[in-house]
Design an enzyme around this catalytic site. Sequence first.
Site, PDB file in Angstrom:
ATOM      1  N   ASN A  11     -10.195   4.515  -2.809  1.00 20.20           N
ATOM      2  CA  ASN A  11      -8.617   3.960  -3.360  1.00 20.20           C
ATOM      3  C   ASN A  11      -8.909   2.818  -4.604  1.00 20.20           C
ATOM      4  O   ASN A  11      -9.355   1.718  -4.038  1.00 20.20           O
ATOM      5  CB  ASN A  11      -7.992   3.438  -2.236  1.00 20.20           C
ATOM      6  CG  ASN A  11      -6.578   2.916  -2.282  1.00 20.20           C
ATOM      7  OD1 ASN A  11      -6.060   2.695  -3.738  1.00 20.20           O
ATOM      8  ND2 ASN A  11      -5.671   2.934  -1.322  1.00 20.20           N
ATOM      9  N   ARG A  81      -7.490   8.326  -4.391  1.00 21.67           N
ATOM     10  CA  ARG A  81      -6.054   8.073  -4.503  1.00 21.67           C
ATOM     11  C   ARG A  81      -5.745   7.882  -5.977  1.00 21.67           C
ATOM     12  O   ARG A  81      -6.389   7.365  -6.631  1.00 21.67           O
ATOM     13  CB  ARG A  81      -5.911   6.634  -3.826  1.00 21.67           C
ATOM     14  CG  ARG A  81      -4.260   6.449  -3.843  1.00 21.67           C
ATOM     15  CD  ARG A  81      -3.959   5.015  -3.425  1.00 21.67           C
ATOM     16  NE  ARG A  81      -2.241   4.948  -3.812  1.00 21.67           N
ATOM     17  CZ  ARG A  81      -1.812   3.872  -4.200  1.00 21.67           C
ATOM     18  NH1 ARG A  81      -2.650   2.580  -3.965  1.00 21.67           N
ATOM     19  NH2 ARG A  81      -0.470   3.667  -4.243  1.00 21.67           N
ATOM     20  N   HIS A 170       3.894   6.139  -3.501  1.00 22.02           N
ATOM     21  CA  HIS A 170       3.403   5.933  -2.110  1.00 22.02           C
ATOM     22  C   HIS A 170       3.632   7.181  -1.352  1.00 22.02           C
ATOM     23  O   HIS A 170       3.810   7.353  -0.197  1.00 22.02           O
ATOM     24  CB  HIS A 170       4.085   4.929  -1.286  1.00 22.02           C
ATOM     25  CG  HIS A 170       4.117   3.510  -1.795  1.00 22.02           C
ATOM     26  ND1 HIS A 170       5.257   2.551  -2.149  1.00 22.02           N
ATOM     27  CD2 HIS A 170       2.915   2.948  -2.407  1.00 22.02           C
ATOM     28  CE1 HIS A 170       4.618   1.339  -2.352  1.00 22.02           C
ATOM     29  NE2 HIS A 170       3.252   1.399  -2.538  1.00 22.02           N
ATOM     30  N   ARG A 234       6.845  -7.658  -7.384  1.00 24.15           N
ATOM     31  CA  ARG A 234       7.954  -7.013  -8.055  1.00 24.15           C
ATOM     32  C   ARG A 234       9.611  -7.152  -7.791  1.00 24.15           C
ATOM     33  O   ARG A 234       9.576  -6.976  -6.433  1.00 24.15           O
ATOM     34  CB  ARG A 234       7.608  -5.361  -8.212  1.00 24.15           C
ATOM     35  CG  ARG A 234       6.146  -5.088  -8.625  1.00 24.15           C
ATOM     36  CD  ARG A 234       5.769  -3.692  -8.471  1.00 24.15           C
ATOM     37  NE  ARG A 234       4.406  -3.779  -7.817  1.00 24.15           N
ATOM     38  CZ  ARG A 234       3.855  -2.611  -7.393  1.00 24.15           C
ATOM     39  NH1 ARG A 234       4.579  -1.538  -6.869  1.00 24.15           N
ATOM     40  NH2 ARG A 234       2.554  -2.805  -6.880  1.00 24.15           N
ATOM     41  N   GLU A 377      -3.051   6.543   4.715  1.00 25.81           N
ATOM     42  CA  GLU A 377      -3.377   7.289   3.420  1.00 25.81           C
ATOM     43  C   GLU A 377      -4.548   7.707   3.223  1.00 25.81           C
ATOM     44  O   GLU A 377      -4.958   8.857   2.788  1.00 25.81           O
ATOM     45  CB  GLU A 377      -2.857   6.277   2.255  1.00 25.81           C
ATOM     46  CG  GLU A 377      -1.616   5.900   2.127  1.00 25.81           C
ATOM     47  CD  GLU A 377      -1.379   4.538   1.632  1.00 25.81           C
ATOM     48  OE1 GLU A 377      -1.602   3.390   1.976  1.00 25.81           O
ATOM     49  OE2 GLU A 377      -0.683   4.513   0.275  1.00 25.81           O
TER      50      GLU A 377
HETATM   51  C1  LIG Z   1       2.345   2.670  -6.532  1.00 24.75           C
HETATM   52  C2  LIG Z   1       2.160   1.220  -5.780  1.00 24.75           C
HETATM   53  O1  LIG Z   1       3.249   0.341  -5.691  1.00 24.75           O
HETATM   54  O2  LIG Z   1       1.235   1.047  -5.116  1.00 24.75           O
HETATM   55  P1  LIG Z   1       0.698  -0.435  -4.370  1.00 24.75           P
HETATM   56  O3  LIG Z   1       1.747  -0.603  -3.349  1.00 24.75           O
HETATM   57  O4  LIG Z   1      -0.684   0.053  -3.862  1.00 24.75           O
HETATM   58  O5  LIG Z   1       0.559  -1.263  -5.497  1.00 24.75           O
HETATM   59 MG   LIG Z   2      -0.815   0.274   0.408  1.00 21.53          MG
END
Ligand SMILES: CC(=O)OP(=O)(O)O
Ligand SMILES: [Mg+2]
Length: 400
Positions: A11, A81, A170, A234, A377
């Site tokens: 990953n 991944r 995800h 984010r 995962e």
């Molecule tokens: C796609 C994504 O947001 O992955 P991560 O949560 O690992 O940053």
């Molecule tokens: Mg994660």
Amino acid sequence: MTAATRVLVLNSGSSSLKYQLIDMAGPVPGARRPARGVVERIGEPGSGVADHAAALRTVGEELAAAGHGLDSPGLLAVGHRAVHGGTRFTGPTLVDNGVLAEMEKLVPLAPLHNPANIAGIRVARDLRPDLPQVAVFDTAFHATLPEHAWRYALDPAVADAHAIRRYGFHGTSHAYVSRAAAELLGRDPAGPGGFNVIVLHLGNGASASAVAGGRCVETSMGMTPLEGLVMGTRSGDLDPAVIFHLAREAGMATDAIDTLLNKRSGLVGLCGDNDMREIGRRIAEGDERARLAFDVYVHRIRKYVGAYTAVLGRVDALAFTAGVGENSAAVRAAALRGLEGLGVELDPVRNALRGSGPRVVSTPGSAVAVAVVPTDEELEIATQTRDLVGERGLSLPPPQ
Ligand SMILES: CC(=O)OP(=O)(O)O
Ligand SMILES: [Mg+2]
Ligand SMILES: Nc1ncnc2c1ncn2[C@@H]1O[C@H](COP(=O)(O)OP(=O)(O)O)[C@@H](O)[C@H]1O
């Protein structure tokens, strides 16, 4: 000749490389994991790990030290991944040069994630060119979204010319957790009457999905992993006009706005911390900024639970997963407070109990079961990799 039954799962994140060696010889639940680890701070000054190639060499050394070197004949395949598969990759994919070229084309849609995935695949292939390399895409499980869910309300001529649509992410976790939730509740995911579940993947990145009869019908992340829930760094959903406003009124450049929304927003933007444990400690000390960050975070989850209840029409279960979803009883309680009208009744005692496996945390009378289902995962990637490679890998000649 030793039967090759082990899958090395990689990953690759932008600055870390997590690995697990999983033995798929026996039944999948309880599969043995002879080695696992993580290489962090890739490319950061002073870390000693310059890039993904160096990180994978470190992984090779750690595996060799544990007696499971990359040259081991027991290795069946490497499962990676991969984050963005666009519309091109809707299932696990055996990687060749054509696939790598397609993944390169998808870099503009996932600039934070895809380059690291591609680097990981190239390096693993250089180290063991004889082994199948399989990419398992985050977007794949969402390929079943109906068009009214994946299409943005934009002129299709513009949207389609630029691959603009909701893809969702995800997916490997949403697939695994939706199935595990059905199993926990003794339901056949795709059985008669169907099993409808809302999965809340709350990690550093966070997303929700609505799954009906084993098929994903709606999800909160969009063209990129920026849309939807409030995350560690984010923003999730906001009015797109905020971006024009920042450009025109604050004079910010596009890249600066991108960094603001992806790396300096969400919980960290609201209160300076992105770790829910730290936020919990600050709230206990009466910190107002931490409290507000928590409230914005859980309010967004509650809105999605309501929306996805309407999308599904009937909900059998809510499943919480990933770092926050599995560990924060406070987030689960606050997000579901007052949802009795939707048939959701959390049991405060069960919810507060710490546990490691899948478990039900709602009252026996709750019409909608609430479950905590640890995601896995890596096991899902190993399973999909083994299923794709199948017996083929068993007949490969031993490495030269
Ligand atoms: C796609 C994504 O947001 O992955 P991560 O949560 O690992 O940053
Ligand atoms: Mg994660
Ligand atoms: N015991 C805990 N209580 C509350 N939150 C936790 C706990 N352990 C981990 N977390 C949260 O989980 C987050 C990491 O989730 P994880 O699923 O591992 O993320 P990722 O895979 O995206 O790196 C941390 O940032 C933290 O907020």
